[in-house]
Scaffold this motif. Structure first.
Motif, PDB file in Angstrom:
ATOM      1  N   GLU A  45     -93.639  55.907  -2.469  1.00 55.85           N
ATOM      2  CA  GLU A  45     -92.962  56.964  -3.206  1.00 55.85           C
ATOM      3  C   GLU A  45     -92.036  57.790  -2.315  1.00 55.85           C
ATOM      4  O   GLU A  45     -90.973  58.232  -2.749  1.00 55.85           O
ATOM      5  CB  GLU A  45     -93.994  57.865  -3.892  1.00 55.85           C
ATOM      6  CG  GLU A  45     -94.744  57.146  -4.991  1.00 55.85           C
ATOM      7  CD  GLU A  45     -95.783  58.021  -5.654  1.00 55.85           C
ATOM      8  OE1 GLU A  45     -95.769  59.255  -5.434  1.00 55.85           O
ATOM      9  OE2 GLU A  45     -96.607  57.479  -6.397  1.00 55.85           O
ATOM     10  N   MET A  46     -92.413  57.984  -1.065  1.00 54.40           N
ATOM     11  CA  MET A  46     -91.567  58.749  -0.148  1.00 54.40           C
ATOM     12  C   MET A  46     -90.260  58.000   0.122  1.00 54.40           C
ATOM     13  O   MET A  46     -89.188  58.600   0.145  1.00 54.40           O
ATOM     14  CB  MET A  46     -92.296  59.010   1.164  1.00 54.40           C
ATOM     15  CG  MET A  46     -91.515  59.868   2.127  1.00 54.40           C
ATOM     16  SD  MET A  46     -91.247  61.548   1.558  1.00 54.40           S
ATOM     17  CE  MET A  46     -92.840  62.254   1.863  1.00 54.40           C
ATOM     18  N   LEU A  47     -90.352  56.685   0.307  1.00 48.36           N
ATOM     19  CA  LEU A  47     -89.149  55.883   0.524  1.00 48.36           C
ATOM     20  C   LEU A  47     -88.249  55.911  -0.701  1.00 48.36           C
ATOM     21  O   LEU A  47     -87.026  56.032  -0.581  1.00 48.36           O
ATOM     22  CB  LEU A  47     -89.532  54.445   0.877  1.00 48.36           C
ATOM     23  CG  LEU A  47     -88.385  53.487   1.170  1.00 48.36           C
ATOM     24  CD1 LEU A  47     -87.573  53.967   2.371  1.00 48.36           C
ATOM     25  CD2 LEU A  47     -88.922  52.090   1.412  1.00 48.36           C
ATOM     26  N   GLU A  48     -88.837  55.818  -1.881  1.00 51.82           N
ATOM     27  CA  GLU A  48     -88.059  55.876  -3.115  1.00 51.82           C
ATOM     28  C   GLU A  48     -87.345  57.219  -3.245  1.00 51.82           C
ATOM     29  O   GLU A  48     -86.167  57.281  -3.596  1.00 51.82           O
ATOM     30  CB  GLU A  48     -88.960  55.643  -4.327  1.00 51.82           C
ATOM     31  CG  GLU A  48     -89.485  54.219  -4.426  1.00 51.82           C
ATOM     32  CD  GLU A  48     -90.508  54.049  -5.530  1.00 51.82           C
ATOM     33  OE1 GLU A  48     -90.748  54.993  -6.307  1.00 51.82           O
ATOM     34  OE2 GLU A  48     -91.083  52.952  -5.616  1.00 51.82           O
ATOM     35  N   VAL A  52     -83.241  58.059  -3.256  1.00 48.99           N
ATOM     36  CA  VAL A  52     -82.569  58.837  -4.300  1.00 48.99           C
ATOM     37  C   VAL A  52     -81.778  59.979  -3.678  1.00 48.99           C
ATOM     38  O   VAL A  52     -80.614  60.219  -4.022  1.00 48.99           O
ATOM     39  CB  VAL A  52     -83.593  59.373  -5.329  1.00 48.99           C
ATOM     40  CG1 VAL A  52     -82.979  60.401  -6.253  1.00 48.99           C
ATOM     41  CG2 VAL A  52     -84.167  58.220  -6.142  1.00 48.99           C
ATOM     42  N   LEU A  53     -82.403  60.703  -2.752  1.00 46.80           N
ATOM     43  CA  LEU A  53     -81.710  61.818  -2.080  1.00 46.80           C
ATOM     44  C   LEU A  53     -80.530  61.317  -1.243  1.00 46.80           C
ATOM     45  O   LEU A  53     -79.469  61.948  -1.206  1.00 46.80           O
ATOM     46  CB  LEU A  53     -82.687  62.596  -1.202  1.00 46.80           C
ATOM     47  CG  LEU A  53     -83.764  63.377  -1.942  1.00 46.80           C
ATOM     48  CD1 LEU A  53     -84.758  63.976  -0.960  1.00 46.80           C
ATOM     49  CD2 LEU A  53     -83.156  64.447  -2.825  1.00 46.80           C
ATOM     50  N   GLY A  54     -80.695  60.177  -0.596  1.00 48.08           N
ATOM     51  CA  GLY A  54     -79.609  59.598   0.191  1.00 48.08           C
ATOM     52  C   GLY A  54     -78.430  59.209  -0.675  1.00 48.08           C
ATOM     53  O   GLY A  54     -77.272  59.454  -0.322  1.00 48.08           O
ATOM     54  N   ASP A  55     -78.709  58.597  -1.831  1.00 51.42           N
ATOM     55  CA  ASP A  55     -77.633  58.233  -2.763  1.00 51.42           C
ATOM     56  C   ASP A  55     -76.897  59.466  -3.258  1.00 51.42           C
ATOM     57  O   ASP A  55     -75.664  59.476  -3.345  1.00 51.42           O
ATOM     58  CB  ASP A  55     -78.193  57.442  -3.952  1.00 51.42           C
ATOM     59  CG  ASP A  55     -78.650  56.046  -3.565  1.00 51.42           C
ATOM     60  OD1 ASP A  55     -78.257  55.566  -2.481  1.00 51.42           O
ATOM     61  OD2 ASP A  55     -79.407  55.440  -4.359  1.00 51.42           O
ATOM     62  N   ALA A  56     -77.646  60.526  -3.590  1.00 52.03           N
ATOM     63  CA  ALA A  56     -77.023  61.765  -4.058  1.00 52.03           C
ATOM     64  C   ALA A  56     -76.152  62.373  -2.956  1.00 52.03           C
ATOM     65  O   ALA A  56     -75.040  62.833  -3.221  1.00 52.03           O
ATOM     66  CB  ALA A  56     -78.094  62.764  -4.498  1.00 52.03           C
ATOM     67  N   HIS A  57     -76.640  62.337  -1.725  1.00 49.72           N
ATOM     68  CA  HIS A  57     -75.866  62.865  -0.600  1.00 49.72           C
ATOM     69  C   HIS A  57     -74.567  62.073  -0.424  1.00 49.72           C
ATOM     70  O   HIS A  57     -73.491  62.658  -0.247  1.00 49.72           O
ATOM     71  CB  HIS A  57     -76.695  62.817   0.676  1.00 49.72           C
ATOM     72  CG  HIS A  57     -75.916  63.151   1.905  1.00 49.72           C
ATOM     73  ND1 HIS A  57     -75.495  64.423   2.192  1.00 49.72           N
ATOM     74  CD2 HIS A  57     -75.463  62.360   2.911  1.00 49.72           C
ATOM     75  CE1 HIS A  57     -74.811  64.414   3.332  1.00 49.72           C
ATOM     76  NE2 HIS A  57     -74.785  63.169   3.780  1.00 49.72           N
TER      77      HIS A  57
END
Length: 78
Positions: A45-48, A52-57
């Motif tokens: 779950e942490m990797l997921e 998501v946060l990386g894509d948003a960034h």
């Protein structure tokens, strides 16, 4: 790792795995060649969430770049 013509191309993460454990590197090569089944991975779950946060960034940075420099034009390369 992937195939390009008749050659293996190793990524930086493949080399990192090889440095940590030669057996794991060979195991993954066997999986790629179809000699072993692909192992089941536990859900991380942490990797997921990080993905998501990386894509948003990345999208935010892209929006800022487009605002500053405009859309990319492949005809002119700018």
């Amino acid at each position: 790792m992937f195939f390009l013509d008749d050659a293996f191309i190793f990524s930086a993460s493949d080399l990192s795995v090889s440095v940590d454990c030669n057996y794991q590197s060979l195991y993954l090569l066997d999986v790629k060649l179809g000699l072993r089944p692909k192992p089941d991975k536990a859900r991380d779950e942490m990797l997921e969430r990080t993905a998501v946060l990386g894509d948003a960034h990345e999208q935010n940075v892209l929006k800022d770049l487009i605002a500053a420099y405009g859309e990319y034009d492949p005809a002119t390369g700018t």
